[in-house]
Design a protein around this motif. Structure first.
Motif, PDB file in Angstrom:
ATOM      1  N   HIS A 112     -34.950  19.248  27.058  1.00 11.77           N
ATOM      2  CA  HIS A 112     -35.538  20.520  27.216  1.00 11.77           C
ATOM      3  C   HIS A 112     -34.245  21.573  27.320  1.00 11.77           C
ATOM      4  CE1 HIS A 112     -37.736  23.686  29.268  1.00 11.77           C
ATOM      5  NE2 HIS A 112     -36.603  23.806  30.221  1.00 11.77           N
ATOM      6  N   GLU A 113     -33.174  21.038  27.669  1.00 13.27           N
ATOM      7  CA  GLU A 113     -31.992  21.869  27.641  1.00 13.27           C
ATOM      8  C   GLU A 113     -31.491  22.140  26.402  1.00 13.27           C
ATOM      9  OE1 GLU A 113     -29.073  19.633  30.037  1.00 13.27           O
ATOM     10  OE2 GLU A 113     -29.990  20.558  32.081  1.00 13.27           O
ATOM     11  N   MET A 114     -31.933  21.060  25.406  1.00  7.85           N
ATOM     12  CA  MET A 114     -31.442  21.043  23.989  1.00  7.85           C
ATOM     13  C   MET A 114     -32.502  22.014  23.333  1.00  7.85           C
ATOM     14  SD  MET A 114     -30.258  17.143  23.358  1.00  7.85           S
ATOM     15  CE  MET A 114     -29.798  17.504  21.693  1.00  7.85           C
ATOM     16  N   ARG A 115     -33.594  22.565  23.890  1.00  9.79           N
ATOM     17  CA  ARG A 115     -34.674  23.378  23.499  1.00  9.79           C
ATOM     18  C   ARG A 115     -35.606  22.733  22.527  1.00  9.79           C
ATOM     19  NH1 ARG A 115     -34.160  28.599  24.905  1.00  9.79           N
ATOM     20  NH2 ARG A 115     -35.311  29.307  22.957  1.00  9.79           N
ATOM     21  N   HIS A 116     -35.929  21.441  22.983  1.00 14.28           N
ATOM     22  CA  HIS A 116     -36.929  20.521  22.315  1.00 14.28           C
ATOM     23  C   HIS A 116     -38.169  20.419  22.886  1.00 14.28           C
ATOM     24  CE1 HIS A 116     -34.907  17.878  19.528  1.00 14.28           C
ATOM     25  NE2 HIS A 116     -33.790  18.592  19.781  1.00 14.28           N
ATOM     26  N   ALA A 117     -39.282  20.693  22.231  1.00 15.31           N
ATOM     27  CA  ALA A 117     -40.620  20.572  22.944  1.00 15.31           C
ATOM     28  C   ALA A 117     -40.880  19.213  23.020  1.00 15.31           C
ATOM     29  CB  ALA A 117     -41.739  21.097  22.087  1.00 15.31           C
ATOM     30  N   VAL A 118     -41.133  18.570  24.399  1.00 10.75           N
ATOM     31  CA  VAL A 118     -41.112  17.191  24.722  1.00 10.75           C
ATOM     32  C   VAL A 118     -42.557  16.763  25.124  1.00 10.75           C
ATOM     33  CG1 VAL A 118     -40.120  15.060  26.052  1.00 10.75           C
ATOM     34  CG2 VAL A 118     -38.768  17.182  25.528  1.00 10.75           C
ATOM     35  N   ASN A 157     -50.951  16.160  15.526  1.00 11.74           N
ATOM     36  CA  ASN A 157     -51.063  15.260  16.583  1.00 11.74           C
ATOM     37  C   ASN A 157     -50.450  15.900  18.054  1.00 11.74           C
ATOM     38  OD1 ASN A 157     -51.878  12.765  18.252  1.00 11.74           O
ATOM     39  ND2 ASN A 157     -50.332  11.907  17.352  1.00 11.74           N
ATOM     40  N   PHE A 158     -49.185  16.045  17.718  1.00  8.45           N
ATOM     41  CA  PHE A 158     -48.562  16.552  18.840  1.00  8.45           C
ATOM     42  C   PHE A 158     -48.939  17.811  19.555  1.00  8.45           C
ATOM     43  CE2 PHE A 158     -44.984  19.200  20.927  1.00  8.45           C
ATOM     44  CZ  PHE A 158     -44.269  18.149  21.324  1.00  8.45           C
ATOM     45  N   SER A 159     -49.203  18.765  18.556  1.00  6.10           N
ATOM     46  CA  SER A 159     -49.929  19.878  19.156  1.00  6.10           C
ATOM     47  C   SER A 159     -51.150  19.922  19.800  1.00  6.10           C
ATOM     48  CB  SER A 159     -50.285  21.035  18.072  1.00  6.10           C
ATOM     49  OG  SER A 159     -48.714  21.331  17.288  1.00  6.10           O
ATOM     50  N   ARG A 160     -52.010  19.000  19.263  1.00  8.03           N
ATOM     51  CA  ARG A 160     -53.489  19.022  19.923  1.00  8.03           C
ATOM     52  C   ARG A 160     -53.404  18.122  21.324  1.00  8.03           C
ATOM     53  NH1 ARG A 160     -58.177  19.278  17.760  1.00  8.03           N
ATOM     54  NH2 ARG A 160     -58.823  17.514  18.491  1.00  8.03           N
ATOM     55  N   ALA A 161     -52.458  17.135  21.510  1.00  3.25           N
ATOM     56  CA  ALA A 161     -51.935  16.469  22.759  1.00  3.25           C
ATOM     57  C   ALA A 161     -51.661  17.430  23.815  1.00  3.25           C
ATOM     58  CB  ALA A 161     -51.165  15.364  22.539  1.00  3.25           C
ATOM     59  N   ALA A 168     -45.514   6.415  21.216  1.00 10.11           N
ATOM     60  CA  ALA A 168     -43.798   6.970  21.479  1.00 10.11           C
ATOM     61  C   ALA A 168     -43.773   7.058  22.976  1.00 10.11           C
ATOM     62  CB  ALA A 168     -43.801   8.122  20.568  1.00 10.11           C
ATOM     63  N   ASP A 169     -42.645   6.459  23.575  1.00  2.74           N
ATOM     64  CA  ASP A 169     -42.248   6.875  24.894  1.00  2.74           C
ATOM     65  C   ASP A 169     -42.075   8.427  25.150  1.00  2.74           C
ATOM     66  OD1 ASP A 169     -42.461   4.236  25.779  1.00  2.74           O
ATOM     67  OD2 ASP A 169     -40.156   3.677  25.559  1.00  2.74           O
ATOM     68  N   LEU A 170     -41.295   8.901  24.125  1.00  3.86           N
ATOM     69  CA  LEU A 170     -40.942  10.344  24.081  1.00  3.86           C
ATOM     70  C   LEU A 170     -41.301  10.846  22.815  1.00  3.86           C
ATOM     71  CD1 LEU A 170     -38.090  10.980  26.718  1.00  3.86           C
ATOM     72  CD2 LEU A 170     -40.617  11.346  26.886  1.00  3.86           C
ATOM     73  N   ILE A 171     -41.571  12.116  22.231  1.00  2.00           N
ATOM     74  CA  ILE A 171     -41.514  12.340  20.972  1.00  2.00           C
ATOM     75  C   ILE A 171     -41.292  14.097  21.415  1.00  2.00           C
ATOM     76  CG2 ILE A 171     -44.054  13.004  20.918  1.00  2.00           C
ATOM     77  CD1 ILE A 171     -43.802  12.174  17.921  1.00  2.00           C
ATOM     78  N   THR A 172     -40.494  14.552  20.430  1.00  2.00           N
ATOM     79  CA  THR A 172     -39.863  15.929  20.677  1.00  2.00           C
ATOM     80  C   THR A 172     -39.890  16.725  19.087  1.00  2.00           C
ATOM     81  OG1 THR A 172     -37.467  15.676  19.894  1.00  2.00           O
ATOM     82  CG2 THR A 172     -38.318  15.055  22.335  1.00  2.00           C
ATOM     83  N   ILE A 173     -40.202  17.929  19.356  1.00  2.00           N
ATOM     84  CA  ILE A 173     -40.057  18.703  18.187  1.00  2.00           C
ATOM     85  C   ILE A 173     -38.942  19.901  18.563  1.00  2.00           C
ATOM     86  CG2 ILE A 173     -41.098  20.499  16.473  1.00  2.00           C
ATOM     87  CD1 ILE A 173     -43.901  18.810  17.029  1.00  2.00           C
ATOM     88  N   SER A 174     -37.801  19.850  17.557  1.00  2.00           N
ATOM     89  CA  SER A 174     -36.746  20.751  17.888  1.00  2.00           C
ATOM     90  C   SER A 174     -37.195  22.187  17.324  1.00  2.00           C
ATOM     91  CB  SER A 174     -35.315  20.338  17.062  1.00  2.00           C
ATOM     92  OG  SER A 174     -35.748  20.540  15.769  1.00  2.00           O
TER      93      SER A 174
END
Length: 143
Positions: free
Chosen positions: A12-18, A118-122, A30-36
């Motif tokens: 979150h501090e790195m400005r990733h959506a998690v 998939n990320f966006s819909r979830a 995936a345990d965690l997936i992010t989009i920078s």
């Protein structure tokens, strides 16, 4: 949960959506997936013991769904068990440190679109369910 929480705080501090626990097209989760901010997709596989790492052989499949693959763990797990060709986070539950950057292996455009959708819909579905659970609308200031 402490490894996950500390890693999420750093990301979150790195400005990733998690997002935690995202099902992938392969049937894995995936345990965690992010989009920078740049649109790079990272997957972080959480391992809390040597045995947890040794019995899990599904993690190489995650490379098919991300630009960079990482492991996250805590101080009681020896760091040398993790493969050199993956990134590594060390978490204490209150934050984390990136011990090793993950090499980049760019996704094909069609795969990137599929994972991003998939990320966006979830994320949207989880936000809606959170609103329903709290009984109040969640806006930008609440996230």
């Amino acid at each position: 949960m402490l490894v996950r929480r500390g890693t999420q705080i750093l990301l979150h501090e790195m400005r990733h959506a998690v997002l935690p626990e995202l099902p992938l097209a392969s049937g894995r989760r995936a345990d965690l997936i992010t989009i920078s901010e740049k649109g790079e997709i990272w997957i972080i596989e959480i391992k809390t013991s040597i045995e947890d790492f040794r019995v899990d052989r599904k993690w190489p499949e995650y490379r098919l769904h991300c630009d960079r693959l990482f492991f996250a763990t805590h101080k009681d797990v020896p760091l040398d068990i993790f493969p050199e060709d993956c990134g590594l986070f060390l978490s204490d539950g209150y934050g984390a440190h990136m011990i090793r950057e993950a090499p980049e292996h760019r996704l094909a455009p069609a795969t990137r679109k599929s994972v991003t959708l998939n990320f966006s819909r979830a994320a949207a579905q989880r936000l809606l369910l959170a609103e329903w659970a709290t009984g109040k609308p969640l806006g930008v200031d609440d996230v």
